[in-house]
Design a protein around this motif. Structure first.
Motif, PDB file in Angstrom:
ATOM      1  N   ALA A  80      36.883  31.727  -1.779  1.00 48.59           N
ATOM      2  CA  ALA A  80      38.092  32.540  -1.753  1.00 48.59           C
ATOM      3  C   ALA A  80      37.873  33.768  -0.879  1.00 48.59           C
ATOM      4  N   THR A  81      38.947  34.503  -0.663  1.00 46.60           N
ATOM      5  CA  THR A  81      38.894  35.703   0.163  1.00 46.60           C
ATOM      6  C   THR A  81      39.175  36.930  -0.697  1.00 46.60           C
ATOM      7  N   LYS A  82      38.368  37.962  -0.471  1.00 45.68           N
ATOM      8  CA  LYS A  82      38.595  39.253  -1.127  1.00 45.68           C
ATOM      9  C   LYS A  82      38.108  40.335  -0.179  1.00 45.68           C
ATOM     10  N   ASN A  83      38.923  41.347  -0.001  1.00 47.81           N
ATOM     11  CA  ASN A  83      38.593  42.450   0.918  1.00 47.81           C
ATOM     12  C   ASN A  83      38.279  41.940   2.325  1.00 47.81           C
ATOM     13  N   GLY A  84      39.011  40.903   2.749  1.00 45.26           N
ATOM     14  CA  GLY A  84      38.846  40.367   4.099  1.00 45.26           C
ATOM     15  C   GLY A  84      37.625  39.488   4.299  1.00 45.26           C
ATOM     16  N   ARG A  85      36.888  39.217   3.253  1.00 38.46           N
ATOM     17  CA  ARG A  85      35.679  38.389   3.371  1.00 38.46           C
ATOM     18  C   ARG A  85      35.840  37.110   2.576  1.00 38.46           C
ATOM     19  N   SER A  86      35.369  36.003   3.131  1.00 37.78           N
ATOM     20  CA  SER A  86      35.352  34.721   2.431  1.00 37.78           C
ATOM     21  C   SER A  86      34.042  34.622   1.659  1.00 37.78           C
ATOM     22  N   VAL A  87      34.148  34.369   0.358  1.00 36.81           N
ATOM     23  CA  VAL A  87      32.956  34.314  -0.495  1.00 36.81           C
ATOM     24  C   VAL A  87      33.047  33.161  -1.480  1.00 36.81           C
ATOM     25  N   PRO A  88      31.904  32.592  -1.863  1.00 38.36           N
ATOM     26  CA  PRO A  88      31.912  31.616  -2.963  1.00 38.36           C
ATOM     27  C   PRO A  88      32.089  32.376  -4.278  1.00 38.36           C
ATOM     28  N   ILE A  89      32.913  31.832  -5.169  1.00 39.96           N
ATOM     29  CA  ILE A  89      33.152  32.468  -6.463  1.00 39.96           C
ATOM     30  C   ILE A  89      33.013  31.450  -7.578  1.00 39.96           C
ATOM     31  N   ALA A  90      32.886  31.953  -8.789  1.00 42.30           N
ATOM     32  CA  ALA A  90      32.737  31.078  -9.952  1.00 42.30           C
ATOM     33  C   ALA A  90      33.453  31.693 -11.149  1.00 42.30           C
ATOM     34  N   LEU A  91      33.932  30.817 -12.030  1.00 43.97           N
ATOM     35  CA  LEU A  91      34.548  31.201 -13.297  1.00 43.97           C
ATOM     36  C   LEU A  91      33.851  30.418 -14.397  1.00 43.97           C
TER      37      LEU A  91
END
Length: 100
Positions: A80-91
């Motif tokens: 996903a993208t947050k603050n203009g950066r694409s990052v791997p995320i987890a829930l």
């Protein structure tokens, strides 16, 4: 009389001790807003649906969620993208949303 009061106080104190031992250091099953588990993502049986997982990630400020999949450890993973950066995320099953 003093001995009876002292004995009652000791019994009450020892009866409550296991209650405190069971809760000390435990993390709630579902994360509350504004709290984070420093060991997240935590493996476990996840009851979030795909839509719920996406919604929770979006509420955490992530956009453009792609490749959302539930892995064999019960952790929803995506990019996903947050603050203009694409990052791997987890829930995880506790509701913790973390960037990896």
């Amino acid at each position: 009389m003093k001995n009876i009061i002292l004995a009652a106080a000791v019994l009450m104190g020892t009866a409550a001790a296991p209650l405190f031992a069971q809760t000390a250091g435990n993390t709630p099953a579902i994360a509350t807003p504004g709290t984070e588990n420093p060991t997240a993502p935590v493996p476990g049986e996840n009851s979030f649906t795909e839509d719920q997982a996406r919604e929770r990630m979006e509420k955490a400020g992530y956009t453009g969620i792609k490749g959302l999949k539930l892995d064999d450890q019960g952790i929803w993973r995506a990019t996903a993208t947050k603050n203009g950066r694409s990052v791997p995320i987890a829930l995880d099953f506790q509701g913790n949303v973390v960037a990896l």
